[in-house]
Design an enzyme around this catalytic site. Structure first.
Site, short mmCIF file in Angstrom:
data_model
loop_
_atom_site.label_atom_id
_atom_site.label_comp_id
_atom_site.label_asym_id
_atom_site.label_seq_id
_atom_site.Cartn_x
_atom_site.Cartn_y
_atom_site.Cartn_z
N TYR A 1 0.85 -1.19 0.00
CA TYR A 1 0.00 0.00 0.00
C TYR A 1 0.89 1.24 0.00
O TYR A 1 1.95 1.26 0.63
CB TYR A 1 -0.89 0.03 1.25
N PHE B 1 -1.83 -7.38 1.71
CA PHE B 1 -3.24 -7.09 2.01
C PHE B 1 -3.48 -6.58 3.43
O PHE B 1 -4.58 -6.14 3.75
CB PHE B 1 -4.14 -8.32 1.75
#
Length: 226
Positions: free
Chosen positions: A68, A79
């Site tokens: 991210y 994730f």
């Protein structure tokens, strides 16, 4: 600084750090830092997936693409987000599928509890520049993580690989399907989850396979820290 890597992985991956591609990657990251670029995750967490899930404990591999790129989100597990950070959309769809498949409801985004049970949460690329998705692709990480998959394929027994989306499926194309269980589905992102990720039942299939091979199943329930 020497690389801080769990011994079980270092035995198979240590030589990679001397390879030209890894030296070039190291130089690139140092240059980015020199130019005051903000890189995620923090350096000490780039190998968090390997350090939280030693090779001899790997039972499941969930393959992501790159970290991210928003502030505070990446902590080296695919994730996953650190405690207190809102789960991103793809992770919410993963939770939706777990609830439909197993009746388990999750709300927190920190997947460390899965990693400690033997779920290797591996991204293909292990760093990214802030606000620039995919900015560290093609710099050498993919070669390193291909090697990780190769090591698991060769040295681990009866591992469940969850390959979501065409990128992950291409990366896992050489996994021995006779030795391991390879589960494929569309990516859980909001753009594609409805095309077959939702309803894939990977989590129950995973635990059934682990049971068949006399391994302890994964508890997919994430408990909010007290």
């Amino acid at each position: 600084m020497p690389v801080q890597l769990d011994d079980s992985w270092l035995a198979h991956l240590g030589a990679e750090f001397e390879q030209p591609y890894m030296q070039q990657l190291k130089a690139f990251l140092q240059q980015e830092k020199h130019h005051k670029k903000i890189i995620y995750p923090p350096g000490q967490l780039m190998f968090n997936a390997l350090n939280t899930t030693p090779l001899d404990q790997v039972k499941v591999v969930i393959l992501g693409q790159d970290p991210y790129h928003g502030p505070g989100q990446a902590h080296g597990l695919s994730f996953s987000v650190p405690p207190g950070i809102k789960p991103p959309p793809s992770l919410l769809n993963i939770f939706k599928e777990i609830e439909a498949d197993l009746g388990i409801r999750n709300a927190i985004g920190d997947l460390t509890a899965w990693a400690r049970q033997g779920v290797l949460l591996l991204n293909s690329v292990l760093s990214v520049e802030q606000a620039r998705a995919g900015s560290h692709q093609g710099r050498g990480w993919e070669t390193f993580t291909d090697r990780i998959i190769e090591v698991i394929n060769q040295h681990a027994q009866h591992v469940v690989f969850m390959l979501w989306g065409s990128y992950a499926q291409k990366k896992g194309q050489h996994i021995d399907g006779r030795q391991h269980l390879v589960l494929r589905a569309p990516h859980p992102s909001p753009l594609s989850a409805h095309r077959g990720f939702l309803g894939c039942r990977h989590f129950s299939q995973c635990n059934a396979y682990l049971q068949q091979n006399e391994k302890s199943v994964i508890n997919w329930q994430l408990v909010t820290p007290t």
